[in-house]
Motif scaffolding. Structure first.
Motif, PDB file in Angstrom:
ATOM      1  N   LYS A 189       7.209 -18.493  21.071  1.00 25.24           N
ATOM      2  CA  LYS A 189       8.436 -17.799  20.673  1.00 25.24           C
ATOM      3  C   LYS A 189       9.634 -18.180  21.533  1.00 25.24           C
ATOM      4  O   LYS A 189      10.748 -17.730  21.272  1.00 25.24           O
ATOM      5  N   PHE A 190       9.415 -18.992  22.556  1.00 29.47           N
ATOM      6  CA  PHE A 190      10.520 -19.435  23.395  1.00 29.47           C
ATOM      7  C   PHE A 190      11.380 -20.431  22.620  1.00 29.47           C
ATOM      8  O   PHE A 190      10.896 -21.088  21.690  1.00 29.47           O
ATOM      9  N   PRO A 191      12.656 -20.585  22.994  1.00 31.34           N
ATOM     10  CA  PRO A 191      13.514 -21.577  22.337  1.00 31.34           C
ATOM     11  C   PRO A 191      12.881 -22.967  22.358  1.00 31.34           C
ATOM     12  O   PRO A 191      12.238 -23.355  23.339  1.00 31.34           O
ATOM     13  N   GLU A 192      13.061 -23.717  21.306  1.00 36.35           N
ATOM     14  CA  GLU A 192      12.426 -25.030  21.154  1.00 36.35           C
ATOM     15  C   GLU A 192      12.841 -26.003  22.251  1.00 36.35           C
ATOM     16  O   GLU A 192      12.073 -26.890  22.606  1.00 36.35           O
ATOM     17  N   ASP A 193      14.034 -25.836  22.794  1.00 37.04           N
ATOM     18  CA  ASP A 193      14.502 -26.782  23.803  1.00 37.04           C
ATOM     19  C   ASP A 193      14.088 -26.406  25.227  1.00 37.04           C
ATOM     20  O   ASP A 193      14.489 -27.050  26.187  1.00 37.04           O
ATOM     21  N   TRP A 194      13.273 -25.370  25.377  1.00 40.07           N
ATOM     22  CA  TRP A 194      12.834 -24.979  26.724  1.00 40.07           C
ATOM     23  C   TRP A 194      11.855 -26.004  27.285  1.00 40.07           C
ATOM     24  O   TRP A 194      10.984 -26.523  26.569  1.00 40.07           O
ATOM     25  N   LEU A 195      11.966 -26.238  28.566  1.00 42.86           N
ATOM     26  CA  LEU A 195      11.058 -27.144  29.269  1.00 42.86           C
ATOM     27  C   LEU A 195       9.614 -26.679  29.142  1.00 42.86           C
ATOM     28  O   LEU A 195       8.690 -27.491  29.014  1.00 42.86           O
ATOM     29  N   MET A 196       9.412 -25.377  29.159  1.00 43.57           N
ATOM     30  CA  MET A 196       8.067 -24.797  29.081  1.00 43.57           C
ATOM     31  C   MET A 196       7.312 -25.254  27.843  1.00 43.57           C
ATOM     32  O   MET A 196       6.092 -25.417  27.864  1.00 43.57           O
ATOM     33  N   ARG A 197       8.025 -25.509  26.757  1.00 45.55           N
ATOM     34  CA  ARG A 197       7.388 -25.880  25.500  1.00 45.55           C
ATOM     35  C   ARG A 197       6.855 -27.310  25.515  1.00 45.55           C
ATOM     36  O   ARG A 197       6.016 -27.674  24.688  1.00 45.55           O
ATOM     37  N   HIS A 198       7.322 -28.142  26.449  1.00 47.98           N
ATOM     38  CA  HIS A 198       7.025 -29.575  26.384  1.00 47.98           C
ATOM     39  C   HIS A 198       6.467 -30.160  27.671  1.00 47.98           C
ATOM     40  O   HIS A 198       6.087 -31.330  27.683  1.00 47.98           O
ATOM     41  N   ARG A 199       6.396 -29.385  28.722  1.00 46.01           N
ATOM     42  CA  ARG A 199       5.987 -29.923  30.014  1.00 46.01           C
ATOM     43  C   ARG A 199       4.523 -30.339  30.054  1.00 46.01           C
ATOM     44  O   ARG A 199       4.097 -31.080  30.924  1.00 46.01           O
ATOM     45  N   TRP A 200       3.727 -29.860  29.113  1.00 45.32           N
ATOM     46  CA  TRP A 200       2.288 -30.151  29.102  1.00 45.32           C
ATOM     47  C   TRP A 200       1.937 -31.421  28.351  1.00 45.32           C
ATOM     48  O   TRP A 200       0.760 -31.775  28.253  1.00 45.32           O
ATOM     49  N   ASP A 201       2.916 -32.110  27.799  1.00 40.80           N
ATOM     50  CA  ASP A 201       2.637 -33.223  26.890  1.00 40.80           C
ATOM     51  C   ASP A 201       2.491 -34.576  27.562  1.00 40.80           C
ATOM     52  O   ASP A 201       2.335 -35.585  26.881  1.00 40.80           O
ATOM     53  N   LYS A 202       2.557 -34.633  28.874  1.00 35.44           N
ATOM     54  CA  LYS A 202       2.449 -35.906  29.566  1.00 35.44           C
ATOM     55  C   LYS A 202       1.108 -36.559  29.232  1.00 35.44           C
ATOM     56  O   LYS A 202       0.067 -35.918  29.267  1.00 35.44           O
ATOM     57  N   GLY A 203       1.140 -37.825  28.895  1.00 33.80           N
ATOM     58  CA  GLY A 203      -0.086 -38.546  28.566  1.00 33.80           C
ATOM     59  C   GLY A 203      -0.372 -38.583  27.077  1.00 33.80           C
ATOM     60  O   GLY A 203      -1.157 -39.392  26.606  1.00 33.80           O
ATOM     61  N   LYS A 204       0.275 -37.699  26.313  1.00 33.43           N
ATOM     62  CA  LYS A 204       0.083 -37.719  24.866  1.00 33.43           C
ATOM     63  C   LYS A 204       1.044 -38.730  24.235  1.00 33.43           C
ATOM     64  O   LYS A 204       1.995 -39.197  24.863  1.00 33.43           O
ATOM     65  N   LYS A 205       0.797 -39.046  22.990  1.00 37.40           N
ATOM     66  CA  LYS A 205       1.696 -39.944  22.267  1.00 37.40           C
ATOM     67  C   LYS A 205       3.069 -39.295  22.196  1.00 37.40           C
ATOM     68  O   LYS A 205       3.207 -38.150  21.779  1.00 37.40           O
ATOM     69  N   ASN A 206       4.085 -40.028  22.621  1.00 36.91           N
ATOM     70  CA  ASN A 206       5.459 -39.518  22.682  1.00 36.91           C
ATOM     71  C   ASN A 206       5.577 -38.295  23.584  1.00 36.91           C
ATOM     72  O   ASN A 206       6.502 -37.499  23.451  1.00 36.91           O
ATOM     73  N   GLY A 207       4.627 -38.120  24.506  1.00 39.55           N
ATOM     74  CA  GLY A 207       4.645 -36.969  25.394  1.00 39.55           C
ATOM     75  C   GLY A 207       5.550 -37.175  26.588  1.00 39.55           C
ATOM     76  O   GLY A 207       6.071 -38.260  26.834  1.00 39.55           O
ATOM     77  N   GLY A 208       5.730 -36.115  27.373  1.00 42.06           N
ATOM     78  CA  GLY A 208       6.548 -36.187  28.567  1.00 42.06           C
ATOM     79  C   GLY A 208       8.031 -36.255  28.277  1.00 42.06           C
ATOM     80  O   GLY A 208       8.808 -36.711  29.109  1.00 42.06           O
ATOM     81  N   LYS A 209       8.442 -35.774  27.080  1.00 43.39           N
ATOM     82  CA  LYS A 209       9.849 -35.803  26.711  1.00 43.39           C
ATOM     83  C   LYS A 209      10.236 -34.497  26.028  1.00 43.39           C
ATOM     84  O   LYS A 209       9.411 -33.811  25.433  1.00 43.39           O
ATOM     85  N   LEU A 210      11.529 -34.184  26.110  1.00 41.22           N
ATOM     86  CA  LEU A 210      12.085 -33.065  25.363  1.00 41.22           C
ATOM     87  C   LEU A 210      12.410 -33.529  23.944  1.00 41.22           C
ATOM     88  O   LEU A 210      12.435 -34.739  23.662  1.00 41.22           O
ATOM     89  N   PRO A 211      12.675 -32.610  23.014  1.00 45.54           N
ATOM     90  CA  PRO A 211      12.989 -33.014  21.638  1.00 45.54           C
ATOM     91  C   PRO A 211      14.172 -33.973  21.536  1.00 45.54           C
ATOM     92  O   PRO A 211      14.238 -34.792  20.618  1.00 45.54           O
ATOM     93  N   ASN A 212      15.114 -33.889  22.503  1.00 48.01           N
ATOM     94  CA  ASN A 212      16.270 -34.790  22.477  1.00 48.01           C
ATOM     95  C   ASN A 212      15.972 -36.146  23.099  1.00 48.01           C
ATOM     96  O   ASN A 212      16.859 -36.997  23.227  1.00 48.01           O
ATOM     97  N   GLY A 213      14.720 -36.375  23.509  1.00 49.00           N
ATOM     98  CA  GLY A 213      14.317 -37.649  24.078  1.00 49.00           C
ATOM     99  C   GLY A 213      14.404 -37.729  25.588  1.00 49.00           C
ATOM    100  O   GLY A 213      13.984 -38.727  26.184  1.00 49.00           O
ATOM    101  N   ALA A 214      14.934 -36.696  26.234  1.00 50.33           N
ATOM    102  CA  ALA A 214      15.061 -36.707  27.692  1.00 50.33           C
ATOM    103  C   ALA A 214      13.679 -36.691  28.343  1.00 50.33           C
ATOM    104  O   ALA A 214      12.802 -35.920  27.951  1.00 50.33           O
ATOM    105  N   LYS A 215      13.508 -37.549  29.335  1.00 55.64           N
ATOM    106  CA  LYS A 215      12.216 -37.696  29.999  1.00 55.64           C
ATOM    107  C   LYS A 215      11.970 -36.584  31.008  1.00 55.64           C
ATOM    108  O   LYS A 215      12.878 -36.170  31.733  1.00 55.64           O
TER     109      LYS A 215
END
Length: 396
Positions: free
Chosen positions: A243-269
Motif C-alpha cells: 500500500k506504500f506509494p509506488e515510487d518508495w524505495l521500500m517497494r524496490h530495494r529487494w530486487d537486486k539480482g533479479k531481471k531489471n532489479g536494483g532500480k526504481l520505476p524511473n530507472g534510477a539505480k
C-alpha cells in the motif's frame, strides 16, 4: 524487523481483539532473557496479569504496552523477530501468510493470554529471544514518563509538537555522526529502524552517511518533512508495503539480482553502502554528498546482507541460511568476546545477547577451510613455524 509502522500494526490488532476484554488465564514459559534481562519473570508476569481487564493498547516508537485496569502494565519490545499472534486472526502479521491456518499454540511462544469474553487467545512469540517483556508498576498516564520510555526520544507520529524543525536542527548540530546513525539511535528519535531510515533519507534526497552537523537549514527542513511523511504514511498503512506509494524505495530495494532489479520505476539505480557493519540502500543519482561523510564507508554491501531472513519479503529470501552470529539487522544486539575470562567476557550464544539495539554484533573470526570442506590446521599466520632439530624450518 518491527519498526514504528509494524508496531503500530500490532497495536491496531490488540485494540481490535484484546482491548475491553478480561484475561481469564495466562500461560507462560520461563525465560531468563526475554523476562529476566529486564527484571521480570514469567511467574511474576502471570500473577500480575491474570484476572485483569485490558483497557487500552499504546506505543512509543518500537515499544508497546497493554494498559490494564490496575498497575502493573506489561511493556514489550519485539527485538528482531518478536510478534503477537492471535488465535482468531491470521492477518495480523504485516506479511499475512497465504497458507492454511497456523498451528496453535504457535512455536516459540513466551506467554499466551486467554481472553474471557470469547475464549480467543493471543501469544507473544520470539524465536531469537531478543524481544523483552517487563512489568511497569506506575499509573497508566505515567508510562511514558518512566524508564525505559523516558530515555527514548520523541515519536515522529505521536510527538509532532516536540519533534519540530527547530528541535531537529538543534539535535543534528549537537552531534557529528552519520545522519542515518543519528536517526537509528532510539535515544534521539523513537521508532526509526533500517528501512524507515533509508526511506526517509531517500525521500529527503540526502546522503545517509553525511555528518549530521553539515546540513543547511533547507536540508534539515527536507529531512524533517521526509521523516513526518514516511512515518505517518507507513503507520497509516499499518506497515503493508503493497500500500506504500509506488515510487518508495521500500517497494524496490529487494530486487537486486533479479531481471531489471536494483532500480526504481524511473530507472534510477539503487546501490548499497555498508558503514560500521550497517547497510543502507541509496539512490546515488539523487542522494548527493554535500558535506563531510564518515570515513569508513564501504560500497561492497549487497541487498541480501541487509536484513535477517525473517525480515525480507519471501520472494527476496536466500535459500542459504546465515551463520547464527552474523547479525545484520537494524536492531543488532551486543555480543561480548568469544572467550570467557575473569573480566566477565561471555561466550556468544542466544543466552548472551544484550537487550535492545545500541551496538553491532562483531563478526566472528573465520576458520580456514581446506579443499575437503573441513577446517584446516593453523597456518604460519596463527603460530610460528615449527623447527626441526637441524634448525631448518619444517614444511607446513
Amino acid at each position: 524487523m518491527p519498526e514504528i509502522a509494524e508496531v503500530a500494526r500490532i497495536v491496531h490488532y490488540l485494540k481490535k481483539h484484546a482491548v475491553g476484554k478480561t484475561v481469564a488465564a495466562v500461560k507462560t514459559q520461563e525465560d531468563d532473557i526475554v523476562y529476566g534481562k529486564v527484571g521480570t519473570s514469567a511467574s511474576a508476569f502471570q500473577k500480575a496479569i491474570t484476572g485483569k481487564t485490558i483497557v487500552n493498547a499504546k506505543q512509543q516508537g518500537k515499544y508497546f504496552w497493554l494498559e490494564m485496569d490496575t498497575p502493573p502494565h506489561p511493556l514489550m519490545h519485539f527485538g528482531m523477530s518478536g510478534w503477537i499472534k492471535f488465535s482468531n486472526d491470521d492477518t495480523a502479521y504485516y506479511r499475512p501468510a497465504k497458507a492454511e491456518k497456523e498451528e496453535w499454540p504457535p512455536r516459540f511462544w513466551k506467554f499466551i493470554l486467554q481472553l474471557k469474553e470469547d475464549d480467543s487467545e493471543l501469544a507473544f512469540v520470539d524465536a531469537r529471544r531478543l524481544g523483552r517483556v517487563r512489568l511497569v508498576d506506575v499509573k497508566a498516564e505515567d508510562m511514558r514518563k518512566t524508564t525505559p520510555l523516558k530515555e527514548n526520544g520523541p515519536d515522529p507520529v505521536l510527538d509532532p509538537d516536540i519533534l519540530t524543525v527547530e528541535w531537529l536542527t538543534k539535535k543534528l548540530k549537537s552531534k557529528k555522526v552519520p545522519v542515518k546513525a543519528l536517526l537509528l539511535d532510539q535515544a534521539n528519535i523513537s521508532g526509526i529502524g533500517n528501512w524507515v531510515g533509508d526511506e526517509i533519507m531517500y525521500q529527503a534526497r540526502l546522503h545517509p552517511e553525511q555528518y549530521s552537523n553539515t546540513f543547511s537549514d533547507s536540508q534539515v527542513k527536507q529531512l524533517h518533512d521526509a521523516m513526518m511523511y514516511v512515518c505517518n504514511t507507513a503507520v497509516d498503512n499499518l506497515a503493508e508495503s503493497e500500500k506504500f506509494p509506488e515510487d518508495w524505495l521500500m517497494r524496490h530495494r529487494w530486487d537486486k539480482g533479479k531481471k531489471n532489479g536494483g532500480k526504481l520505476p524511473n530507472g534510477a539505480k539503487i546501490t548499497f553502502l555498508k558503514v560500521g557493519g550497517r547497510t543502507s540502500a541509496v539512490v546515488p543519482s539523487v542522494q548527493k554528498k554535500t558535506g563531510a561523510v564518515a570515513g569508513d564507508v564501504s560500497e561492497d554491501a549487497t541487498a541480501d546482507e541487509e536484513l535477517e531472513e525473517d525480515d525480507k519479503p519471501k520472494a527476496a529470501r536466500k535459500r542459504k541460511s546465515k551463520p547464527a552470529n552474523d547479525e545484520e539487522d537494524e536492531e543488532p544486539a551486543k555480543v561480548t568476546s568469544l572467550a570467557s575470562t575473569k573480566r566477565g567476557k561471555k561466550k556468544v550464544g542466544s543466552n548472551e545477547l544484550k537487550e535492545e539495539d545500541e551496538e553491532k554484533v562483531p563478526a566472528v573470526k573465520k576458520q580456514r577451510v581446506g579443499s575437503n570442506g573441513t577446517a584446516s590446521k593453523k597456518t604460519s599466520e596463527d603460530e610460528p613455524p615449527k623447527k626441526r632439530r637441524s634448525g631448518r624450518l619444517s614444511k607446513t
